[in-house]
Design an enzyme around this catalytic site. Sequence first.
Site, PDB file in Angstrom:
ATOM      1  CB  THR A  20      -0.923  -0.025   1.245  1.00  0.00           C
ATOM      2  OG1 THR A  20      -1.881  -1.062   1.066  1.00  0.00           O
ATOM      3  CG2 THR A  20      -1.642   1.285   1.449  1.00  0.00           C
ATOM      4  CB  SER A  65       0.905  -8.087   1.939  1.00  0.00           C
ATOM      5  OG  SER A  65       1.417  -7.081   2.727  1.00  0.00           O
ATOM      6  CB  THR A  94       0.364  -3.481   6.546  1.00  0.00           C
ATOM      7  OG1 THR A  94      -0.904  -3.483   5.876  1.00  0.00           O
ATOM      8  CG2 THR A  94       0.988  -2.099   6.476  1.00  0.00           C
ATOM      9  CG  ASP A  95      -2.523  -7.222   3.844  1.00  0.00           C
ATOM     10  OD1 ASP A  95      -2.771  -6.286   4.614  1.00  0.00           O
ATOM     11  OD2 ASP A  95      -3.097  -7.373   2.754  1.00  0.00           O
TER      12      ASP A  95
HETATM   13  N1  ASP Z   1      -3.255  -3.776   2.932  1.00  0.00           N
HETATM   14  C1  ASP Z   1      -2.008  -4.011   2.343  1.00  0.00           C
HETATM   15  C2  ASP Z   1      -0.931  -3.008   2.743  1.00  0.00           C
HETATM   16  O1  ASP Z   1      -1.041  -2.481   3.770  1.00  0.00           O
HETATM   17  C3  ASP Z   1      -1.970  -4.321   0.927  1.00  0.00           C
HETATM   18  C4  ASP Z   1      -0.778  -5.184   0.768  1.00  0.00           C
HETATM   19  O2  ASP Z   1      -0.403  -5.707   1.774  1.00  0.00           O
HETATM   20  O3  ASP Z   1      -0.227  -5.327  -0.277  1.00  0.00           O
HETATM   21  O4  ASP Z   1       0.008  -2.750   2.074  1.00  0.00           O
END
Ligand code: ASP
Length: 333
Positions: A20, A65, A94-95
């Site tokens: 993200t 992620s 973050t995932d």
């Molecule tokens: N929600 C995710 C992020 O925080 C999307 C990802 O992990 O690619 O980056």
Amino acid sequence: MPETSSPTAPHLLLAALGGTIASTANAAGGVAPALGGVEIAAAAGLDGIWPDLQADFTQVAQVSSANVTLEMLFDVVELARSTEADGVVLTQGTDTLEESAFGLWLLNDSGVHIAATGAMRNPTLPGADGPANVRAAALTALSDQVSGLPASLVFDDEVHDPRFARKSHVTSTAAFSSGPVLGAIGWLSEDALHLPHPPRTPKSPFAGLARPERLSKIALAEVGMGEPEETLDLIAGSGFAGAVVSGVGGGHVPEELLPAVARLAETMPVVLASRTGSGASLTKTYGYPGGEIGLLESGLIPAGLLDARKARIVLNLALSFGLAPAEVFAGFA
Ligand code: ASP
């Protein structure tokens, strides 16, 4: 409280993996990773802290992620081993940030700290948090206070020990937590790192080992009410090298699952974790059928301080490096 800023020109390496924090609008009507490390760092205003900062950038991957792999973490560690930078910031989605930060904690034997971070709000949104997170991660990675610590997870101005941090909210900018008892190990304010109680870091069982040729396949099964035995039997028959059972509470399974657990443990090393996500899985409290005492007696390996996701990484690395899982997990008791 000691300050983090170095009086001489600091040298930072930013390794970018996507996520993200790197995302912009795409043709599918959503956002997807597109920005590189230079753009990510520019938004963090690092020259406002260190006007003479020397910064290097490496795009290790440009993925979401879910597509980050353990192999990429080995690549990041190789960067840390070869860089002349004083610290490394890793940006990614973050995932799976908790897995990356922990993998780096296990593998980074370079002596150069890696601070892993990301963003919950993408750069197209008001209040995007990526720039502040990168700034905090850079302040952490370049601080003398983290020398001796292989990696940290830095988010929302908090510093977490990767052994304990988890993503615990889908959208909050304070998505990372190290559980209700431990909490963060430090924080950032006024462009300074505060780390009053740096963790005592045991030597990783994987430090100094050559990169394995192949990684292992590890299954992870979370047990819940009415869990069918077929889940474990399918794992037993599917060619996995090992499995993690994420049990309820201190590490328990329904009594009816015991024969399937025994069948599984006959075919591969099985680690027993707690699905609660924090605390140490129990070893000597519950003696009822399905309790941890009987499960451990039947050969399951206690995950100790590690949650099931982290135990899965440790079991994978232990088997890939050819180490005995029980001995490796004993180091996390
Ligand atoms: N929600 C995710 C992020 O925080 C999307 C990802 O992990 O690619 O980056």
